[in-house]
Design an enzyme around this catalytic site. Structure first.
Site, PDB file in Angstrom:
ATOM      1  N   ASN A 120      21.881 -27.040   5.740  1.00  0.00           N
ATOM      2  CA  ASN A 120      22.238 -28.027   4.719  1.00  0.00           C
ATOM      3  C   ASN A 120      21.077 -28.384   3.798  1.00  0.00           C
ATOM      4  O   ASN A 120      21.290 -28.887   2.695  1.00  0.00           O
ATOM      5  CB  ASN A 120      22.802 -29.287   5.372  1.00  0.00           C
ATOM      6  CG  ASN A 120      24.238 -29.089   5.823  1.00  0.00           C
ATOM      7  OD1 ASN A 120      24.825 -28.029   5.583  1.00  0.00           O
ATOM      8  ND2 ASN A 120      24.808 -30.093   6.475  1.00  0.00           N
ATOM      9  N   ARG A 123      32.354 -25.173  -0.185  1.00  0.00           N
ATOM     10  CA  ARG A 123      32.384 -26.441  -0.896  1.00  0.00           C
ATOM     11  C   ARG A 123      30.998 -26.809  -1.451  1.00  0.00           C
ATOM     12  O   ARG A 123      30.879 -27.369  -2.525  1.00  0.00           O
ATOM     13  CB  ARG A 123      32.893 -27.522   0.052  1.00  0.00           C
ATOM     14  CG  ARG A 123      33.524 -28.624  -0.694  1.00  0.00           C
ATOM     15  CD  ARG A 123      33.883 -29.766   0.165  1.00  0.00           C
ATOM     16  NE  ARG A 123      34.174 -30.867  -0.726  1.00  0.00           N
ATOM     17  CZ  ARG A 123      33.264 -31.644  -1.245  1.00  0.00           C
ATOM     18  NH1 ARG A 123      32.003 -31.456  -0.934  1.00  0.00           N
ATOM     19  NH2 ARG A 123      33.600 -32.609  -2.074  1.00  0.00           N
ATOM     20  N   PRO A 155      36.581 -35.344  -2.174  1.00  0.00           N
ATOM     21  CA  PRO A 155      36.512 -35.418  -3.638  1.00  0.00           C
ATOM     22  C   PRO A 155      35.085 -35.222  -4.165  1.00  0.00           C
ATOM     23  O   PRO A 155      34.122 -35.243  -3.399  1.00  0.00           O
ATOM     24  CB  PRO A 155      37.001 -36.834  -3.936  1.00  0.00           C
ATOM     25  CG  PRO A 155      36.719 -37.614  -2.701  1.00  0.00           C
ATOM     26  CD  PRO A 155      36.754 -36.670  -1.558  1.00  0.00           C
ATOM     27  N   VAL A 156      34.977 -35.011  -5.491  1.00  0.00           N
ATOM     28  CA  VAL A 156      33.648 -34.903  -6.112  1.00  0.00           C
ATOM     29  C   VAL A 156      33.474 -35.968  -7.198  1.00  0.00           C
ATOM     30  O   VAL A 156      32.629 -35.839  -8.086  1.00  0.00           O
ATOM     31  CB  VAL A 156      33.365 -33.490  -6.694  1.00  0.00           C
ATOM     32  CG1 VAL A 156      33.225 -32.470  -5.589  1.00  0.00           C
ATOM     33  CG2 VAL A 156      34.434 -33.072  -7.694  1.00  0.00           C
ATOM     34  N   ASP A 157      34.298 -37.038  -7.118  1.00  0.00           N
ATOM     35  CA  ASP A 157      34.257 -38.070  -8.161  1.00  0.00           C
ATOM     36  C   ASP A 157      32.860 -38.677  -8.336  1.00  0.00           C
ATOM     37  O   ASP A 157      32.428 -38.974  -9.454  1.00  0.00           O
ATOM     38  CB  ASP A 157      35.288 -39.171  -7.857  1.00  0.00           C
ATOM     39  CG  ASP A 157      35.099 -39.781  -6.469  1.00  0.00           C
ATOM     40  OD1 ASP A 157      34.883 -39.014  -5.508  1.00  0.00           O
ATOM     41  OD2 ASP A 157      35.142 -41.018  -6.340  1.00  0.00           O
ATOM     42  N   ASP A 198      28.388 -34.406  11.522  1.00  0.00           N
ATOM     43  CA  ASP A 198      28.279 -32.976  11.842  1.00  0.00           C
ATOM     44  C   ASP A 198      27.982 -32.725  13.324  1.00  0.00           C
ATOM     45  O   ASP A 198      27.952 -31.569  13.749  1.00  0.00           O
ATOM     46  CB  ASP A 198      27.192 -32.308  10.980  1.00  0.00           C
ATOM     47  CG  ASP A 198      27.651 -32.114   9.549  1.00  0.00           C
ATOM     48  OD1 ASP A 198      28.845 -32.310   9.271  1.00  0.00           O
ATOM     49  OD2 ASP A 198      26.813 -31.752   8.694  1.00  0.00           O
ATOM     50  N   ILE A 219      33.102 -41.248   8.643  1.00  0.00           N
ATOM     51  CA  ILE A 219      32.822 -40.499   7.402  1.00  0.00           C
ATOM     52  C   ILE A 219      33.968 -39.554   7.087  1.00  0.00           C
ATOM     53  O   ILE A 219      34.449 -39.510   5.949  1.00  0.00           O
ATOM     54  CB  ILE A 219      31.472 -39.756   7.527  1.00  0.00           C
ATOM     55  CG1 ILE A 219      30.373 -40.799   7.718  1.00  0.00           C
ATOM     56  CG2 ILE A 219      31.215 -38.888   6.292  1.00  0.00           C
ATOM     57  CD1 ILE A 219      28.989 -40.264   7.793  1.00  0.00           C
TER      58      ILE A 219
HETATM   59  C1  UD1 Z   1      27.238 -33.047   3.399  1.00  0.00           C
HETATM   60  C2  UD1 Z   1      26.999 -31.952   4.404  1.00  0.00           C
HETATM   61  C3  UD1 Z   1      28.093 -31.965   5.465  1.00  0.00           C
HETATM   62  C4  UD1 Z   1      28.211 -33.363   6.090  1.00  0.00           C
HETATM   63  C5  UD1 Z   1      28.363 -34.431   5.020  1.00  0.00           C
HETATM   64  C6  UD1 Z   1      28.324 -35.844   5.567  1.00  0.00           C
HETATM   65  C7  UD1 Z   1      25.875 -30.206   3.168  1.00  0.00           C
HETATM   66  C8  UD1 Z   1      25.926 -28.829   2.594  1.00  0.00           C
HETATM   67  N1  UD1 Z   1      27.008 -30.672   3.713  1.00  0.00           N
HETATM   68  O1  UD1 Z   1      28.474 -32.770   2.739  1.00  0.00           O
HETATM   69  O2  UD1 Z   1      27.782 -30.982   6.447  1.00  0.00           O
HETATM   70  O3  UD1 Z   1      29.331 -33.390   6.948  1.00  0.00           O
HETATM   71  O4  UD1 Z   1      27.283 -34.315   4.055  1.00  0.00           O
HETATM   72  O5  UD1 Z   1      27.125 -36.078   6.229  1.00  0.00           O
HETATM   73  O6  UD1 Z   1      24.836 -30.836   3.158  1.00  0.00           O
HETATM   74  N2  UD1 Z   1      32.842 -38.581  -1.094  1.00  0.00           N
HETATM   75  C9  UD1 Z   1      33.561 -39.171  -2.106  1.00  0.00           C
HETATM   76  N3  UD1 Z   1      33.328 -38.760  -3.399  1.00  0.00           N
HETATM   77  C10 UD1 Z   1      32.399 -37.782  -3.702  1.00  0.00           C
HETATM   78  C11 UD1 Z   1      31.678 -37.195  -2.648  1.00  0.00           C
HETATM   79  C12 UD1 Z   1      31.909 -37.628  -1.351  1.00  0.00           C
HETATM   80  O7  UD1 Z   1      34.397 -40.030  -1.872  1.00  0.00           O
HETATM   81  O8  UD1 Z   1      32.227 -37.461  -4.884  1.00  0.00           O
HETATM   82  C13 UD1 Z   1      33.072 -39.022   0.317  1.00  0.00           C
HETATM   83  C14 UD1 Z   1      33.504 -37.901   1.255  1.00  0.00           C
HETATM   84  O9  UD1 Z   1      34.898 -37.668   1.201  1.00  0.00           O
HETATM   85  C15 UD1 Z   1      33.024 -38.394   2.607  1.00  0.00           C
HETATM   86  C16 UD1 Z   1      31.752 -39.148   2.256  1.00  0.00           C
HETATM   87  O10 UD1 Z   1      31.829 -39.449   0.866  1.00  0.00           O
HETATM   88  O11 UD1 Z   1      33.938 -39.305   3.169  1.00  0.00           O
HETATM   89  C17 UD1 Z   1      30.483 -38.396   2.543  1.00  0.00           C
HETATM   90  O12 UD1 Z   1      30.567 -37.096   1.983  1.00  0.00           O
HETATM   91  P1  UD1 Z   1      29.301 -36.347   1.392  1.00  0.00           P
HETATM   92  O13 UD1 Z   1      28.057 -36.985   1.887  1.00  0.00           O
HETATM   93  O14 UD1 Z   1      29.459 -36.211  -0.083  1.00  0.00           O
HETATM   94  O15 UD1 Z   1      29.454 -34.895   2.034  1.00  0.00           O
HETATM   95  P2  UD1 Z   1      28.838 -33.582   1.419  1.00  0.00           P
HETATM   96  O16 UD1 Z   1      27.622 -33.921   0.667  1.00  0.00           O
HETATM   97  O17 UD1 Z   1      29.904 -32.793   0.741  1.00  0.00           O
END
Ligand code: UD1
Length: 422
Positions: free
Chosen positions: A23, A91, A121-123, A309, A331
């Site tokens: 990661n 992703r 989401p990626v918002d 994780d 999470i």
């Molecule tokens: C990263 C890790 C993943 C880990 C996760 C949480 C990498 C490559 N992946 O994923 O292994 O499980 O952190 O520790 O490093 N969210 C939103 N909007 C957004 C982005 C996220 O609502 O735009 C939410 C997600 O749905 C989730 C939470 O925020 O509930 C945390 O997600 P996030 O930290 O963004 O996960 P990743 O960065 O994708």
């Protein structure tokens, strides 16, 4: 498609080295886009996720050489459109968005599809890019970001409903390195992988302070240069082998770890009755199965809390731990796909809205099981080590996404496992 055949019941002992963090590697590889000079990145684990990232960089026009864990990347001349065919497979590809936008003033990246561990989401990533002055459009499944006059520093709060976002923080931090003026990210993710990326960027000449805390300040610079960097150890791989040692070990030493990054995992394993001892520097740990075991309650939360994780692997350990354990994933509340498979092996688990109530059983029995995502597959491997009989875990490609040569490492520790091509 490979499967892993695990003959349960053998004892594991001995020592292995933990690989570089997957990661941390993914955003660091993407950050090489920010300069036209060569970047050399060491201890990049040989897993399919890092291979996908390297393929994406190559498709963008980067020159990439990889040999035994070291990756050399030159992004002298790159395009601004990340190809859908590659991006859709992982992703984490989303983290090319920030560096492409900063370097090229335009980025076209596919919208990530659904994901088995829940709606992701990626918002927040887009909120950050918009705050830096990017115009955002959606077309044909793509996100098109443009900032023809460059990005401008801004104050951005990246807190979402489930807390901070790791890759969102990475994306905004990378984009802001080349923005004009100062960017402040509030409610930033404080994971060690974010700090490793900031160290990489600062090595390139960026001016970032506060990474590893909830407030990151980035003073934009005109350009970045090449850098050499060694990726931090993979705390999730380390945690997975700590759980394996607790489940089926007679003393396992893990080298190349970071004690600080493993605090929450170590605490949970010790609480359930096992022994964990670090060397003075905190770079190596010895894990021994305990004699008096007890259930524990866990709730995942952002770093320094217990990592999501490591939720599935700890659940696998708790399945044969006497007493009742309550495992909550705040999470990713839908991340319990492994439980149905563990139940097929004899586990006693009740699921209730993002919480697993685990009643420890004495024995597990082998069964054919299916891996559903990366960490869920690791949980099945752990349970199989303890189960009576031979467990076949299909869809091994999930585990190959993030664990470097897991079958070889288990063999080195004396487990009876074999990878079979089907
Ligand atoms: C990263 C890790 C993943 C880990 C996760 C949480 C990498 C490559 N992946 O994923 O292994 O499980 O952190 O520790 O490093 N969210 C939103 N909007 C957004 C982005 C996220 O609502 O735009 C939410 C997600 O749905 C989730 C939470 O925020 O509930 C945390 O997600 P996030 O930290 O963004 O996960 P990743 O960065 O994708």
């Amino acid at each position: 498609m490979d499967k892993l055949v695990v003959h349960g019941g053998s004892v594991i002992k001995g020592s292995i080295n933990i690989s570089g963090s997957k990661n941390a590697s993914l955003p660091i590889l993407a950050a090489a886009i920010l300069t036209g000079e060569d970047c050399i990145i060491r201890r990049v684990p040989d897993v399919s996720d890092t291979n996908y990232m390297i393929q994406i960089l190559s498709a963008l026009g980067a020159e990439v050489e990889r040999s035994s864990g070291t990756v050399r990347i030159s992004c002298a001349d790159i395009s601004d459109e990340a190809p859908y065919e590659l991006v859709r497979r992982m992703r984490a590809s989303i983290c090319v968005m920030g560096p492409l936008l900063a370097r090229k003033g335009r980025a076209v990246v596919s919208l990530p599809g659904g994901c088995v561990i829940g709606d992701r989401p990626v918002d927040l990533h887009l909120k950050g890019m918009e705050a830096l002055g990017a115009k955002i459009e959606f077309e044909g499944g793509n996100i098109i970001l443009t900032a023809p006059d460059g990005l401008r520093g801004a104050e951005i709060n990246l807190r979402g409903e489930s807390g901070p976002t790791v890759l969102g923080t990475d994306n905004v931090m990378m984009a802001a390195t080349l923005a004009e003026g100062i960017t402040v990210i509030e409610s930033a993710a404080a994971e060690p992988e974010v700090l490793d990326l900031a160290n990489f960027l600062n090595g390139m000449g960026a001016k970032i302070t506060g990474a590893g805390t909830r407030r990151i300040v980035i003073e934009g610079v005109k350009e970045l240069k090449g850098v050499e960097h060694t990726v931090i150890p993979d705390r999730i791989e380390a945690g997975t082998f700590m759980a394996a040692a607790a489940l089926a070990g007679e003393g396992v030493r893990l080298n190349r770890v970071n004690r600080e990054h493993l605090r929450a995992i170590t605490e949970a394993i010790i609480k359930s009755g096992h022994k964990v001892e670090f060397n003075e520097e905190g770079t190596s740990c010895f894990v021994e199965r305990g004699e008096v075991l007890q259930g524990v309650d866990l709730n995942t939360s952002p770093y320094p809390g217990y990592p999501t994780d490591m939720q599935a692997q700890m659940t696998a350990l708790l399945v044969t731990t006497p007493g009742i354990s309550v495992v909550k994933d705040s999470i990713f509340p839908q991340r319990f796909m492994h439980c149905a498979e563990l139940k097929r092996m004899g586990a006693d688990i009740k699921l209730d809205q993002g919480t697993a109530i685990v009643r420890g059983v004495e024995k597990l029995s082998a069964a054919p099981v299916m891996a559903s995502d990366l960490r869920a597959s690791a949980a099945l491997v752990l349970a199989a080590l303890r189960a009576k009989g031979t467990t076949e875990i299909s869809r091994l490609y999930h585990i190959d996404r993030g664990y470097e040569h897991i079958d070889e490492k288990l063999l080195m520790l004396g487990a009876d496992v074999e990878r079979v091509r089907v």
